[in-house]
Design a protein around this motif. Structure first.
Motif, PDB file in Angstrom:
ATOM      1  N   GLU A  19     -26.636 -19.644 -23.144  1.00  0.00           N
ATOM      2  CA  GLU A  19     -27.593 -19.678 -21.840  1.00  0.00           C
ATOM      3  C   GLU A  19     -27.851 -21.220 -21.485  1.00  0.00           C
ATOM      4  O   GLU A  19     -27.683 -21.329 -20.370  1.00  0.00           O
ATOM      5  N   CYS A  22     -24.345 -21.955 -19.448  1.00  0.00           N
ATOM      6  CA  CYS A  22     -24.505 -21.464 -18.323  1.00  0.00           C
ATOM      7  C   CYS A  22     -25.415 -22.157 -17.287  1.00  0.00           C
ATOM      8  O   CYS A  22     -25.162 -22.466 -16.164  1.00  0.00           O
ATOM      9  N   VAL A  38     -18.100 -18.836 -11.773  1.00  0.00           N
ATOM     10  CA  VAL A  38     -17.705 -19.139 -13.042  1.00  0.00           C
ATOM     11  C   VAL A  38     -17.501 -17.522 -13.681  1.00  0.00           C
ATOM     12  O   VAL A  38     -17.971 -16.583 -13.213  1.00  0.00           O
ATOM     13  N   VAL A  40     -16.401 -15.953 -17.283  1.00  0.00           N
ATOM     14  CA  VAL A  40     -16.676 -16.069 -18.721  1.00  0.00           C
ATOM     15  C   VAL A  40     -15.905 -14.681 -19.176  1.00  0.00           C
ATOM     16  O   VAL A  40     -16.376 -13.782 -18.828  1.00  0.00           O
ATOM     17  N   LEU A  53     -24.854 -12.670 -21.025  1.00  0.00           N
ATOM     18  CA  LEU A  53     -24.264 -13.006 -20.184  1.00  0.00           C
ATOM     19  C   LEU A  53     -24.227 -11.932 -18.980  1.00  0.00           C
ATOM     20  O   LEU A  53     -24.255 -12.123 -17.778  1.00  0.00           O
ATOM     21  N   MET A  63     -21.644 -16.139 -10.889  1.00  0.00           N
ATOM     22  CA  MET A  63     -21.058 -15.798 -12.434  1.00  0.00           C
ATOM     23  C   MET A  63     -20.959 -14.365 -12.542  1.00  0.00           C
ATOM     24  O   MET A  63     -21.437 -13.512 -12.093  1.00  0.00           O
TER      25      MET A  63
END
Length: 339
Positions: A19, A22, A38, A40, A53, A63
């Motif tokens: 967290e 990010c 982003v 991941v 996430l 994200m």
């Protein structure tokens, strides 16, 4: 029209850190005309990382989380690359903190150098006393063997660079990351770039800070893996390792052989002399590192340096043995998560 810079992140079981990581990426200050994406790649986390996430992705449209079923870094990077839309790709890792202008400086270095991959020096800092000792040894010339990637003020061409920032054309020209490698996939990719006529460039203005392992056992396992996978990179490219990569394995091999031959007439002074010379060198390196980082770390440093050297040396010998016997792939035991 805004250009996109895609941040690709491999991760697995990073619930305590993901967290904050990010949030720090989301706060990066980009130059005018650039927007952020982003991606991941989660490697089958079982500690709640994936759920975190998904929640963060729902809150920030920039994200995305994707699955990385293989669970290793090289595969995660490739899966993220496949999904990324950016004209420029920046790799970031969860256990590293970044200057607020990290991405902006990557973009600047890429534009001014014309290189195929750019990045900053590999700087380590710790929070706990053991982490600080591991970081102090990590930055030591005695341990790095003169590697430019550990020289914090160096600007110029390098054989490899920490993390990386690439124009998309680099991957179109040289390909993605080798998924047969659990470790050293970044070194191998940079070697592929250089051997193919490209350039890798380090800029001291690209600032980040790596958080090392927190215990001797984790450090030893990490460098056991680094040492093990290096011979597979060398086999792939038919290129010998740099001297600094060979020294730990040569020392461990010499010490082991001389000790094993004691029952067959080897003078006891031979392994004793090897051990004594090594102990003296480690004490000197510990003193030099402690003089820069704090004398309170001195008593931890000899064990830390030995964990680096013996882990890498033993791992290298195992890797060279498997390469010599023609193993098509590395052993699974050297692919396990070490944090």
């Amino acid at each position: 029209m805004s250009r996109i810079v895609s941040v690709i992140v491999p991760c697995r079981n990073e619930r305590p850190y993901i967290e904050a990581f990010c949030a720090s990426v989301a706060q990066q200050a980009l130059p005018d005309g650039w927007s952020l994406e982003v991606v991941v790649a989660d490697g089958c986390s079982d500690d709640g990382t994936a759920q975190t996430l998904r929640r963060l992705a729902a809150q920030d449209a920039r994200m995305r989380m994707i699955d990385n079923p293989a669970g290793i870094v090289s595969a995660g990077l490739n899966r993220a690359l496949e999904c990324a839309h950016g004209q420029v790709i920046v790799r970031m890792d969860v256990h590293t903190t970044y200057a607020p202008d990290y991405i902006a400086q990557c973009l600047h270095a890429l534009a001014t150098s014309g290189a195929d991959n750019v990045g900053g020096p590999w700087r380590a800092e710790g929070d706990t006393p053991m982490q600080r000792a591991i970081a102090a040894a990590f930055q030591s010339r005695w341990l790095a063997g003169g590697a430019r990637s550990r020289q914090l003020g160096y600007d110029g061409p390098v054989d490899t660079v920490y993390l990386g920032c690439w124009p998309r054309a680099t991957f179109e020209r040289f390909g993605g990351f080798d998924e047969t490698l659990v470790r050293n996939q970044d070194d191998e990719h940079n070697l592929r770039i250089v051997k193919g006529g490209g350039r890798v460039w380090q800029s001291s203005t690209v600032r980040s800070c790596y958080r090392p392992r927190g215990s001797l056992g984790a450090l030893f396992r990490q460098y056991l893996q680094y040492g093990y996978w290096k011979p597979f990179v060398m086999r792939k490219h038919g290129q010998p390792a740099a001297l600094r990569h060979l020294v730990p394995a040569v020392f461990v091999l010499a010490l082991g052989i001389s000790a094993a031959l004691l029952p067959f007439g080897m003078p006891a002074g031979v392994p004793a002399a090897l051990a004594g010379v090594y102990a003296g060198a480690v004490l000197a390196a510990s003193t030099a590192a402690a003089s820069r980082t704090g004398w309170g770390l001195w008593w931890r440093l000899p064990a830390v340096i030995a964990a680096y050297h013996f882990g890498y040396g033993i791992g290298s010998l195992c890797g060279w043995f498997d390469v010599w016997r023609g193993a098509a792939a590395g052993r699974e035991r050297f692919a396990r998560l070490t944090r």
